[in-house]
Design an enzyme around this catalytic site. Sequence first.
Site, PDB file in Angstrom:
ATOM      1  N   HIS A  23       0.868  -1.196   0.000  1.00 47.00           N
ATOM      2  CA  HIS A  23       0.000   0.000   0.000  1.00 47.00           C
ATOM      3  C   HIS A  23       0.898   1.238   0.000  1.00 47.00           C
ATOM      4  O   HIS A  23       1.469   1.599   1.030  1.00 47.00           O
ATOM      5  CB  HIS A  23      -0.918   0.019   1.231  1.00 47.00           C
ATOM      6  CG  HIS A  23      -1.906   1.155   1.246  1.00 47.00           C
ATOM      7  ND1 HIS A  23      -3.237   0.980   1.575  1.00 47.00           N
ATOM      8  CD2 HIS A  23      -1.770   2.486   0.990  1.00 47.00           C
ATOM      9  CE1 HIS A  23      -3.865   2.154   1.521  1.00 47.00           C
ATOM     10  NE2 HIS A  23      -2.984   3.096   1.169  1.00 47.00           N
ATOM     11  N   HIS A  25       1.584   5.352  -1.737  1.00 51.64           N
ATOM     12  CA  HIS A  25       1.230   6.514  -2.561  1.00 51.64           C
ATOM     13  C   HIS A  25       2.502   7.120  -3.111  1.00 51.64           C
ATOM     14  O   HIS A  25       3.395   7.511  -2.340  1.00 51.64           O
ATOM     15  CB  HIS A  25       0.499   7.570  -1.716  1.00 51.64           C
ATOM     16  CG  HIS A  25      -0.780   7.065  -1.123  1.00 51.64           C
ATOM     17  ND1 HIS A  25      -1.991   7.182  -1.773  1.00 51.64           N
ATOM     18  CD2 HIS A  25      -1.038   6.424   0.037  1.00 51.64           C
ATOM     19  CE1 HIS A  25      -2.943   6.638  -1.017  1.00 51.64           C
ATOM     20  NE2 HIS A  25      -2.386   6.166   0.075  1.00 51.64           N
ATOM     21  N   ASN A  51      -5.140   7.242  -6.189  1.00 51.67           N
ATOM     22  CA  ASN A  51      -5.900   8.454  -5.847  1.00 51.67           C
ATOM     23  C   ASN A  51      -5.154   9.722  -6.258  1.00 51.67           C
ATOM     24  O   ASN A  51      -4.907  10.608  -5.452  1.00 51.67           O
ATOM     25  CB  ASN A  51      -6.267   8.480  -4.357  1.00 51.67           C
ATOM     26  CG  ASN A  51      -5.067   8.496  -3.421  1.00 51.67           C
ATOM     27  OD1 ASN A  51      -3.996   8.013  -3.766  1.00 51.67           O
ATOM     28  ND2 ASN A  51      -5.238   9.051  -2.234  1.00 51.67           N
ATOM     29  N   LYS A 109      -9.410  -0.207  -6.192  1.00 50.41           N
ATOM     30  CA  LYS A 109      -9.447   0.401  -4.868  1.00 50.41           C
ATOM     31  C   LYS A 109     -10.780   1.077  -4.639  1.00 50.41           C
ATOM     32  O   LYS A 109     -11.220   1.896  -5.464  1.00 50.41           O
ATOM     33  CB  LYS A 109      -8.309   1.432  -4.758  1.00 50.41           C
ATOM     34  CG  LYS A 109      -8.235   2.162  -3.420  1.00 50.41           C
ATOM     35  CD  LYS A 109      -7.747   1.253  -2.301  1.00 50.41           C
ATOM     36  CE  LYS A 109      -7.864   1.916  -0.944  1.00 50.41           C
ATOM     37  NZ  LYS A 109      -6.668   2.635  -0.562  1.00 50.41           N
ATOM     38  N   HIS A 146     -10.620   1.235   1.471  1.00 45.52           N
ATOM     39  CA  HIS A 146     -10.416   2.187   2.557  1.00 45.52           C
ATOM     40  C   HIS A 146     -11.640   1.975   3.438  1.00 45.52           C
ATOM     41  O   HIS A 146     -12.738   2.417   3.109  1.00 45.52           O
ATOM     42  CB  HIS A 146     -10.326   3.628   2.053  1.00 45.52           C
ATOM     43  CG  HIS A 146     -10.168   4.618   3.173  1.00 45.52           C
ATOM     44  ND1 HIS A 146      -8.989   5.251   3.436  1.00 45.52           N
ATOM     45  CD2 HIS A 146     -11.045   5.020   4.137  1.00 45.52           C
ATOM     46  CE1 HIS A 146      -9.134   6.017   4.520  1.00 45.52           C
ATOM     47  NE2 HIS A 146     -10.379   5.903   4.948  1.00 45.52           N
ATOM     48  N   HIS A 184      -4.939  -0.604   5.679  1.00 44.13           N
ATOM     49  CA  HIS A 184      -4.537   0.172   6.862  1.00 44.13           C
ATOM     50  C   HIS A 184      -5.508   0.055   8.026  1.00 44.13           C
ATOM     51  O   HIS A 184      -6.102   1.036   8.467  1.00 44.13           O
ATOM     52  CB  HIS A 184      -4.270   1.644   6.519  1.00 44.13           C
ATOM     53  CG  HIS A 184      -5.318   2.361   5.707  1.00 44.13           C
ATOM     54  ND1 HIS A 184      -6.655   2.242   5.932  1.00 44.13           N
ATOM     55  CD2 HIS A 184      -5.200   3.237   4.667  1.00 44.13           C
ATOM     56  CE1 HIS A 184      -7.314   3.010   5.072  1.00 44.13           C
ATOM     57  NE2 HIS A 184      -6.459   3.615   4.294  1.00 44.13           N
ATOM     58  N   ASP A 257       1.180   2.543   3.603  1.00 44.41           N
ATOM     59  CA  ASP A 257       0.330   3.714   3.397  1.00 44.41           C
ATOM     60  C   ASP A 257       1.163   4.990   3.495  1.00 44.41           C
ATOM     61  O   ASP A 257       0.663   6.023   3.964  1.00 44.41           O
ATOM     62  CB  ASP A 257      -0.855   3.748   4.367  1.00 44.41           C
ATOM     63  CG  ASP A 257      -1.877   4.820   4.002  1.00 44.41           C
ATOM     64  OD1 ASP A 257      -1.933   5.209   2.817  1.00 44.41           O
ATOM     65  OD2 ASP A 257      -2.604   5.280   4.904  1.00 44.41           O
TER      66      ASP A 257
HETATM   67  N1  LIG Z   1      -3.916   7.619   4.634  1.00 38.26           N
HETATM   68  C1  LIG Z   1      -4.052   8.919   4.511  1.00 38.26           C
HETATM   69  O1  LIG Z   1      -4.206   9.603   5.524  1.00 38.26           O
HETATM   70  N2  LIG Z   1      -4.010   9.550   3.312  1.00 38.26           N
HETATM   71  C2  LIG Z   1      -3.906   8.933   2.015  1.00 38.26           C
HETATM   72  C3  LIG Z   1      -5.178   8.370   1.537  1.00 38.26           C
HETATM   73  C4  LIG Z   1      -5.556   7.061   2.185  1.00 38.26           C
HETATM   74  O2  LIG Z   1      -4.820   6.098   2.109  1.00 38.26           O
HETATM   75  O3  LIG Z   1      -6.636   6.995   2.809  1.00 38.26           O
HETATM   76  C5  LIG Z   1      -3.389   9.982   1.006  1.00 38.26           C
HETATM   77  O4  LIG Z   1      -3.469   9.721  -0.188  1.00 38.26           O
HETATM   78  O5  LIG Z   1      -2.877  11.023   1.440  1.00 38.26           O
HETATM   79 ZN   LIG Z   2      -3.337   5.076   1.464  1.00 35.22          ZN
HETATM   80 ZN   LIG Z   3      -7.061   4.995   2.823  1.00 35.38          ZN
END
Ligand SMILES: NC(=O)N[C@@H](CC(=O)O)C(=O)O
Ligand SMILES: [Zn+2]
Ligand SMILES: [Zn+2]
Length: 353
Positions: A23, A25, A51, A109, A146, A184, A257
């Site tokens: 996971h 970003h 996202n 997702k 999520h 998460h 995450d």
């Molecule tokens: N985890 C978070 O607090 N933020 C994530 C989005 C997500 O994973 O929910 C993001 O893209 O910033």
């Molecule tokens: Zn995330």
């Molecule tokens: Zn999330």
Amino acid sequence: MTTQTTSIATPDTLTITRPDDLHLHLRDGNIIASILPETTRQFARAIIMPNLRPPVVTTEQARGYRQRILDALPAGMSFEPLMTLYLTDNTRAEEITTAHESGFIHALKLYPAGATTNSDAGVTDLARCSAVLERMQAVGMPLLVHGEVADSAVDTFDREAVFIDKVLIPLRRQFPALKIVFEHITTRQAAEYVRDAEGPIAATITPQHLLYNRNALFVGGIRPHFYCLPVLKREEHRLALVAAATSGNPRFFLGTDSAPHAKGLKEHACGCAGCYSAANAMELYAEAFEDAGALDRLEGFASFHGADFYGLPRNTGTLTLKRMDWQLPAEMPFGDTTIVPLRGGETMRWKAL
Ligand SMILES: NC(=O)N[C@@H](CC(=O)O)C(=O)O
Ligand SMILES: [Zn+2]
Ligand SMILES: [Zn+2]
């Protein structure tokens, strides 16, 4: 009077099969190149979250995003981005077939609309997605969730537990063979649900939810760099997550995450949700596992369980962690600006070599 103490020897170096981050970003544009080396130093592969703005909703968009990631790879580094698509009310079942046949898309997702960062295009009602979910179940494409309801009437700290009852249980009753990753997880309820449920379900656990409870948000003042969604919970929940992660149960695996936001957007009157943990991810997990007396279970959690759930071959290389005090920079470059990593400016106990 003498006090008896037992000391459990823990190793000074730990070599494990190269781990995967299930996971992650990576954002887009020039940000990718500034953060990607932190991940590739430690992980062989990562599940890349879709996202972006606008979100990655088609196989063709994911192909382009994947190429931008590969183009940003440090020279000589091998790393495989495992792409995902963002499920919307308008996703078509045919897109699932295209995604499945592409070979590079590994999941869809689900962001309940309004639940988290860049979730405005998310699903308003899962009933609209029945044909898509049916096709995913048929081709074996996992759904990543999520797991929070976005209902403002529900207390923020209860949104995950309510999601289980209101969304997850009915969804899994309708599609019992659909592979689901509860992303998460942050509560005892989620850990117990995943542990005890029937059928193909797993969960990722972040380093911050293993190491911190909600007190971390308020130590001497408000601490925006500990703010992520789902928000940190009480100590009882952290303990349940540690127990799940270190249990050896293959349903629990590593997903950082790591969710980078520029320093100025975190230290803000309406700060963004997300902790940036890519720069010290394995070191943070090593602390959590060591504190639980379970360093021997780190490899399963970090390197085997996720690959097995996704039906991917296990990695062949290794990663070595060395016990060593080192100071994480307080700020790091982030495109044209800077970012504060989780535990920025503090001392780490392990170092990934
Ligand atoms: N985890 C978070 O607090 N933020 C994530 C989005 C997500 O994973 O929910 C993001 O893209 O910033
Ligand atoms: Zn995330
Ligand atoms: Zn999330």
